[in-house]
Write a protein that holds these residues in place. Structure first.
Motif, PDB file in Angstrom:
ATOM      1  N   VAL A  65      18.883  -3.063  21.823  1.00  0.00           N
ATOM      2  CA  VAL A  65      19.870  -2.617  22.808  1.00  0.00           C
ATOM      3  C   VAL A  65      20.102  -1.114  22.684  1.00  0.00           C
ATOM      4  O   VAL A  65      20.256  -0.404  23.690  1.00  0.00           O
ATOM      5  N   THR A  66      20.095  -0.616  21.457  1.00  0.00           N
ATOM      6  CA  THR A  66      20.282   0.825  21.240  1.00  0.00           C
ATOM      7  C   THR A  66      19.127   1.623  21.823  1.00  0.00           C
ATOM      8  O   THR A  66      19.325   2.691  22.431  1.00  0.00           O
ATOM      9  N   VAL A  67      17.898   1.114  21.659  1.00  0.00           N
ATOM     10  CA  VAL A  67      16.727   1.794  22.224  1.00  0.00           C
ATOM     11  C   VAL A  67      16.833   1.869  23.745  1.00  0.00           C
ATOM     12  O   VAL A  67      16.555   2.916  24.352  1.00  0.00           O
ATOM     13  N   LEU A  79      31.436   0.095  31.844  1.00  0.00           N
ATOM     14  CA  LEU A  79      31.093  -1.245  31.365  1.00  0.00           C
ATOM     15  C   LEU A  79      29.988  -1.192  30.316  1.00  0.00           C
ATOM     16  O   LEU A  79      30.064  -1.883  29.287  1.00  0.00           O
ATOM     17  N   GLU A  80      28.994  -0.350  30.556  1.00  0.00           N
ATOM     18  CA  GLU A  80      27.879  -0.209  29.623  1.00  0.00           C
ATOM     19  C   GLU A  80      28.361   0.246  28.238  1.00  0.00           C
ATOM     20  O   GLU A  80      28.013  -0.345  27.213  1.00  0.00           O
ATOM     21  N   GLY A  81      29.165   1.295  28.223  1.00  0.00           N
ATOM     22  CA  GLY A  81      29.674   1.800  26.952  1.00  0.00           C
ATOM     23  C   GLY A  81      30.610   0.824  26.262  1.00  0.00           C
ATOM     24  O   GLY A  81      30.568   0.658  25.035  1.00  0.00           O
ATOM     25  N   THR A  82      31.438   0.150  27.067  1.00  0.00           N
ATOM     26  CA  THR A  82      32.397  -0.802  26.496  1.00  0.00           C
ATOM     27  C   THR A  82      31.676  -1.969  25.832  1.00  0.00           C
ATOM     28  O   THR A  82      32.044  -2.398  24.729  1.00  0.00           O
ATOM     29  N   MET A  83      30.629  -2.485  26.492  1.00  0.00           N
ATOM     30  CA  MET A  83      29.892  -3.612  25.928  1.00  0.00           C
ATOM     31  C   MET A  83      29.173  -3.224  24.624  1.00  0.00           C
ATOM     32  O   MET A  83      29.074  -4.025  23.691  1.00  0.00           O
ATOM     33  N   GLY A  84      28.681  -1.991  24.556  1.00  0.00           N
ATOM     34  CA  GLY A  84      28.071  -1.527  23.310  1.00  0.00           C
ATOM     35  C   GLY A  84      29.080  -1.496  22.175  1.00  0.00           C
ATOM     36  O   GLY A  84      28.796  -1.919  21.046  1.00  0.00           O
ATOM     37  N   PHE A  85      30.283  -1.032  22.505  1.00  0.00           N
ATOM     38  CA  PHE A  85      31.343  -0.981  21.493  1.00  0.00           C
ATOM     39  C   PHE A  85      31.744  -2.397  21.058  1.00  0.00           C
ATOM     40  O   PHE A  85      31.930  -2.668  19.864  1.00  0.00           O
ATOM     41  N   SER A 129      26.466 -12.749  26.341  1.00  0.00           N
ATOM     42  CA  SER A 129      27.229 -12.271  27.494  1.00  0.00           C
ATOM     43  C   SER A 129      27.404 -10.746  27.426  1.00  0.00           C
ATOM     44  O   SER A 129      27.297 -10.050  28.445  1.00  0.00           O
ATOM     45  N   ILE A 130      27.662 -10.259  26.218  1.00  0.00           N
ATOM     46  CA  ILE A 130      27.783  -8.804  26.030  1.00  0.00           C
ATOM     47  C   ILE A 130      26.478  -8.106  26.391  1.00  0.00           C
ATOM     48  O   ILE A 130      26.454  -7.114  27.126  1.00  0.00           O
ATOM     49  N   ILE A 131      25.363  -8.648  25.874  1.00  0.00           N
ATOM     50  CA  ILE A 131      24.052  -8.031  26.142  1.00  0.00           C
ATOM     51  C   ILE A 131      23.724  -8.107  27.638  1.00  0.00           C
ATOM     52  O   ILE A 131      23.208  -7.149  28.221  1.00  0.00           O
ATOM     53  N   GLY A 132      24.012  -9.254  28.263  1.00  0.00           N
ATOM     54  CA  GLY A 132      23.717  -9.402  29.686  1.00  0.00           C
ATOM     55  C   GLY A 132      24.447  -8.378  30.533  1.00  0.00           C
ATOM     56  O   GLY A 132      23.851  -7.742  31.416  1.00  0.00           O
ATOM     57  N   LEU A 133      25.736  -8.194  30.264  1.00  0.00           N
ATOM     58  CA  LEU A 133      26.503  -7.199  31.014  1.00  0.00           C
ATOM     59  C   LEU A 133      26.009  -5.785  30.734  1.00  0.00           C
ATOM     60  O   LEU A 133      25.909  -4.955  31.649  1.00  0.00           O
ATOM     61  N   LYS A 134      25.711  -5.524  29.475  1.00  0.00           N
ATOM     62  CA  LYS A 134      25.256  -4.178  29.100  1.00  0.00           C
ATOM     63  C   LYS A 134      23.893  -3.858  29.716  1.00  0.00           C
ATOM     64  O   LYS A 134      23.689  -2.775  30.277  1.00  0.00           O
TER      65      LYS A 134
END
Length: 250
Positions: free
Chosen positions: A91-93, A180-186, A226-231
């Motif tokens: 996910v970080t990549v 949303l992208e940043g929030t899901m990473g956090f 769910s976090i990964i899907g949204l991100k």
């Protein structure tokens, strides 16, 4: 001279790979020949039987409770449970790649389409895009039960955004997707820290695994997926928006 050095390095790597492939002997363990692997000595079998911690009981769909990993999808068990830290790296990549594209080509105005799109096509595309959004959410919410998960679900959501961008030259990805992208990473990292505080290991499951096959089962796997899907959906949608703005005027 540079070509000679490059060829020499390539040759040395070739020799190294050949040596590793032929190093399976009685005294030196290398890569065994095809079909001669003893699976009982491999951790992969323990992933499938959910017995990494030594519980060798039989796993029965719809009946087994509180298994080591409550996911009915074996792939999900490995990706989000046994190797979740590796998934965090993936996910970080993706995040770094999307950031690089945004820096290089993002920020321009939307590129105007060279053709006029029929209103019927545009309205139909909106309906299909909405269905893709729902289907993508279904894929990552049920990732621990059926084939799918966060990455496929997020990609399907981004496909809906692509459809909208193709038929409407005034359409842009909502700026809220960046939040949303940043929030899901956090939140993903926060789940890992919660596992560290509760169990002593980063990203280790700390929720009940329930009954194999139930929607509310598998511990933190549905949460993480769910976090990964949204991100992933937000990142890829933003990426597509950047590409469509690449040739627009600033």
């Amino acid at each position: 001279m540079k070509k000679f050095i490059a060829a020499l390095i390539a040759f040395l790597f070739f020799i190294m790979f050949i040596s590793v492939l032929n190093s399976d002997t009685e005294t030196l363990q290398g890569i065994p020949e095809f079909g001669k692997v003893d699976l009982s000595e491999r951790v992969s079998e323990k992933y499938i039987s959910k017995s990494v911690n030594g519980d060798n009981g039989e796993i029965i769909y719809g009946e087994t409770k509180d298994a080591e990993s409550g996911s009915a999808n074996v792939v999900t068990s490995i990706v989000v449970n046994y190797r979740s830290f590796d998934t965090l790296g993936e996910v970080t990549v993706l995040f770094l790649s999307a950031t690089g594209v945004a820096i290089l080509i993002g920020g321009g105005r939307r590129k105007v389409l060279p053709i006029s799109v029929n209103p019927i096509v545009r309205i139909s595309a909106r309906i299909v895009a909405t269905l893709l959004l729902v289907f993508g959410a279904y894929i990552f919410i049920h990732g621990h039960l059926t084939p799918g998960g966060g990455f496929p679900g997020g990609t399907i959501i981004a496909a809906g955004m692509l459809l909208m961008l193709l038929v409407d030259d005034k359409k842009r990805a909502p700026k809220a997707l960046k939040v949303l992208e940043g929030t899901m990473g956090f939140v993903y990292v926060a789940v890992g820290i919660a596992g560290l505080l509760v169990t002593g290991s980063f990203l280790q499951n700390f929720l009940p695994t329930g009954t194999v096959g139930d929607l509310l089962s598998a511990g933190i796997i549905p949460v993480v997926y769910s976090i990964i899907g949204l991100k992933v959906g937000a990142e890829l949608s933003g990426l597509l928006d950047d590409f469509f703005a690449e040739e627009g005027e600033e």
